[in-house]
Design a protein around this motif. Structure first.
Motif, PDB file in Angstrom:
ATOM      1  N   ALA A  20       0.841  -1.207   0.000  1.00 25.56           N
ATOM      2  CA  ALA A  20       0.000   0.000   0.000  1.00 25.56           C
ATOM      3  C   ALA A  20       0.872   1.252   0.000  1.00 25.56           C
ATOM      4  O   ALA A  20       0.572   2.228  -0.696  1.00 25.56           O
ATOM      5  N   TYR A  21       1.949   1.220   0.756  1.00 27.14           N
ATOM      6  CA  TYR A  21       2.890   2.341   0.776  1.00 27.14           C
ATOM      7  C   TYR A  21       3.495   2.546  -0.616  1.00 27.14           C
ATOM      8  O   TYR A  21       3.674   3.683  -1.064  1.00 27.14           O
ATOM      9  N   SER A  22       3.779   1.459  -1.309  1.00 27.97           N
ATOM     10  CA  SER A  22       4.322   1.540  -2.664  1.00 27.97           C
ATOM     11  C   SER A  22       3.319   2.150  -3.628  1.00 27.97           C
ATOM     12  O   SER A  22       3.691   2.850  -4.562  1.00 27.97           O
ATOM     13  N   MET A  23       2.033   1.879  -3.397  1.00 30.31           N
ATOM     14  CA  MET A  23       1.002   2.474  -4.253  1.00 30.31           C
ATOM     15  C   MET A  23       0.972   3.987  -4.067  1.00 30.31           C
ATOM     16  O   MET A  23       0.771   4.723  -5.017  1.00 30.31           O
ATOM     17  N   VAL A  24       1.175   4.425  -2.826  1.00 35.42           N
ATOM     18  CA  VAL A  24       1.197   5.861  -2.549  1.00 35.42           C
ATOM     19  C   VAL A  24       2.387   6.506  -3.256  1.00 35.42           C
ATOM     20  O   VAL A  24       2.297   7.627  -3.747  1.00 35.42           O
ATOM     21  N   LYS A  25       3.486   5.769  -3.320  1.00 37.36           N
ATOM     22  CA  LYS A  25       4.687   6.274  -3.998  1.00 37.36           C
ATOM     23  C   LYS A  25       4.574   6.166  -5.519  1.00 37.36           C
ATOM     24  O   LYS A  25       5.501   6.506  -6.235  1.00 37.36           O
ATOM     25  N   GLU A  26       3.442   5.674  -5.979  1.00 40.49           N
ATOM     26  CA  GLU A  26       3.107   5.581  -7.402  1.00 40.49           C
ATOM     27  C   GLU A  26       4.092   4.727  -8.196  1.00 40.49           C
ATOM     28  O   GLU A  26       4.546   5.114  -9.273  1.00 40.49           O
ATOM     29  N   SER A  30       3.213  -3.803 -11.673  1.00 43.15           N
ATOM     30  CA  SER A  30       4.047  -5.008 -11.664  1.00 43.15           C
ATOM     31  C   SER A  30       5.074  -4.959 -10.533  1.00 43.15           C
ATOM     32  O   SER A  30       5.333  -5.972  -9.884  1.00 43.15           O
ATOM     33  N   GLU A  31       5.643  -3.789 -10.263  1.00 45.45           N
ATOM     34  CA  GLU A  31       6.598  -3.655  -9.163  1.00 45.45           C
ATOM     35  C   GLU A  31       5.927  -3.873  -7.820  1.00 45.45           C
ATOM     36  O   GLU A  31       6.492  -4.494  -6.923  1.00 45.45           O
ATOM     37  N   LEU A  33       3.201  -5.714  -7.258  1.00 45.67           N
ATOM     38  CA  LEU A  33       2.881  -7.135  -7.124  1.00 45.67           C
ATOM     39  C   LEU A  33       4.119  -7.962  -6.792  1.00 45.67           C
ATOM     40  O   LEU A  33       4.060  -8.886  -5.966  1.00 45.67           O
ATOM     41  N   ILE A  34       5.236  -7.630  -7.411  1.00 45.56           N
ATOM     42  CA  ILE A  34       6.488  -8.335  -7.103  1.00 45.56           C
ATOM     43  C   ILE A  34       6.905  -8.070  -5.664  1.00 45.56           C
ATOM     44  O   ILE A  34       7.309  -8.979  -4.934  1.00 45.56           O
ATOM     45  N   GLN A  35       6.783  -6.813  -5.229  1.00 43.95           N
ATOM     46  CA  GLN A  35       7.087  -6.467  -3.840  1.00 43.95           C
ATOM     47  C   GLN A  35       6.189  -7.232  -2.879  1.00 43.95           C
ATOM     48  O   GLN A  35       6.642  -7.716  -1.844  1.00 43.95           O
ATOM     49  N   LEU A  36       4.911  -7.318  -3.210  1.00 46.11           N
ATOM     50  CA  LEU A  36       3.958  -8.019  -2.360  1.00 46.11           C
ATOM     51  C   LEU A  36       4.292  -9.511  -2.282  1.00 46.11           C
ATOM     52  O   LEU A  36       4.314 -10.087  -1.195  1.00 46.11           O
ATOM     53  N   LEU A  37       4.582 -10.116  -3.402  1.00 49.36           N
ATOM     54  CA  LEU A  37       4.894 -11.544  -3.435  1.00 49.36           C
ATOM     55  C   LEU A  37       6.184 -11.844  -2.675  1.00 49.36           C
ATOM     56  O   LEU A  37       6.203 -12.666  -1.758  1.00 49.36           O
ATOM     57  N   TYR A  38       7.265 -11.174  -3.048  1.00 49.71           N
ATOM     58  CA  TYR A  38       8.550 -11.444  -2.411  1.00 49.71           C
ATOM     59  C   TYR A  38       8.568 -10.965  -0.956  1.00 49.71           C
ATOM     60  O   TYR A  38       9.150 -11.628  -0.093  1.00 49.71           O
ATOM     61  N   GLY A  39       7.944  -9.845  -0.675  1.00 56.14           N
ATOM     62  CA  GLY A  39       7.863  -9.366   0.697  1.00 56.14           C
ATOM     63  C   GLY A  39       7.068 -10.326   1.566  1.00 56.14           C
ATOM     64  O   GLY A  39       7.456 -10.629   2.700  1.00 56.14           O
ATOM     65  N   GLY A  40       5.955 -10.809   1.040  1.00 54.68           N
ATOM     66  CA  GLY A  40       5.145 -11.769   1.784  1.00 54.68           C
ATOM     67  C   GLY A  40       5.910 -13.045   2.076  1.00 54.68           C
ATOM     68  O   GLY A  40       5.906 -13.547   3.202  1.00 54.68           O
ATOM     69  N   LEU A  41       6.600 -13.571   1.063  1.00 53.61           N
ATOM     70  CA  LEU A  41       7.397 -14.779   1.280  1.00 53.61           C
ATOM     71  C   LEU A  41       8.535 -14.535   2.268  1.00 53.61           C
ATOM     72  O   LEU A  41       8.800 -15.360   3.142  1.00 53.61           O
ATOM     73  N   PHE A  42       9.190 -13.386   2.143  1.00 47.25           N
ATOM     74  CA  PHE A  42      10.316 -13.062   3.021  1.00 47.25           C
ATOM     75  C   PHE A  42       9.863 -12.939   4.466  1.00 47.25           C
ATOM     76  O   PHE A  42      10.461 -13.521   5.374  1.00 47.25           O
ATOM     77  N   TYR A  43       8.807 -12.193   4.708  1.00 47.90           N
ATOM     78  CA  TYR A  43       8.338 -11.971   6.070  1.00 47.90           C
ATOM     79  C   TYR A  43       7.654 -13.209   6.661  1.00 47.90           C
ATOM     80  O   TYR A  43       7.673 -13.404   7.876  1.00 47.90           O
ATOM     81  N   CYS A  44       7.037 -14.038   5.838  1.00 50.38           N
ATOM     82  CA  CYS A  44       6.338 -15.227   6.330  1.00 50.38           C
ATOM     83  C   CYS A  44       7.264 -16.426   6.551  1.00 50.38           C
ATOM     84  O   CYS A  44       6.882 -17.365   7.248  1.00 50.38           O
TER      85      CYS A  44
END
Length: 122
Positions: A20-26, A30-31, A33-44
């Protein structure tokens, strides 16, 4: 299993917050979604690794809770480095410290809860 699902919401929420923060930064979709996928895997990852141990070894509830709490404390500690005083270098500190800190805290907390159970029942 229910315990694991409850605790895994914390890293998922963090990954969604960063997206969501990345969306605010416009950033591009694709970036994000990649952040969400890799961030989710990394944090989980520490939560999922402990969930495998918890489920396969059929750990008692107090031991399971202590392991998930340790992973949660690690996540809060490392993410506060990014949120409170912003990390100007990006996320390298998180990448280098989160998993080792999680492992250390899980070993300490789970070991402590095993010792507590052993000596409190004597």
């Amino acid at each position: 299993m229910k315990i694991a699902l409850r605790y895994i919401t914390l890293p998922i929420f963090l990954a969604l917050s960063i997206a969501a923060y990345s969306m605010v930064k416009e950033l591009e979709v694709s970036e994000i979604l990649i952040q969400l996928l890799y961030g989710g895997l990394f944090y989980c990852a520490p939560f999922l690794a402990f969930a495998l141990l918890h489920i396969s070894l059929k750990l008692p509830k107090i031991v399971a809770h202590s392991g998930y709490i340790a992973a949660s404390l690690s996540l809060v500690a490392i993410s506060s480095l990014w949120l409170l005083p912003p990390d100007p270098s990006g996320l390298p500190i998180q990448w280098m410290a989160y998993w080792p800190l999680s492992i250390i805290l899980i070993v300490i907390f789970v070991g402590g809860s095993f010792a507590y159970r052993k000596f409190s029942n004597s």
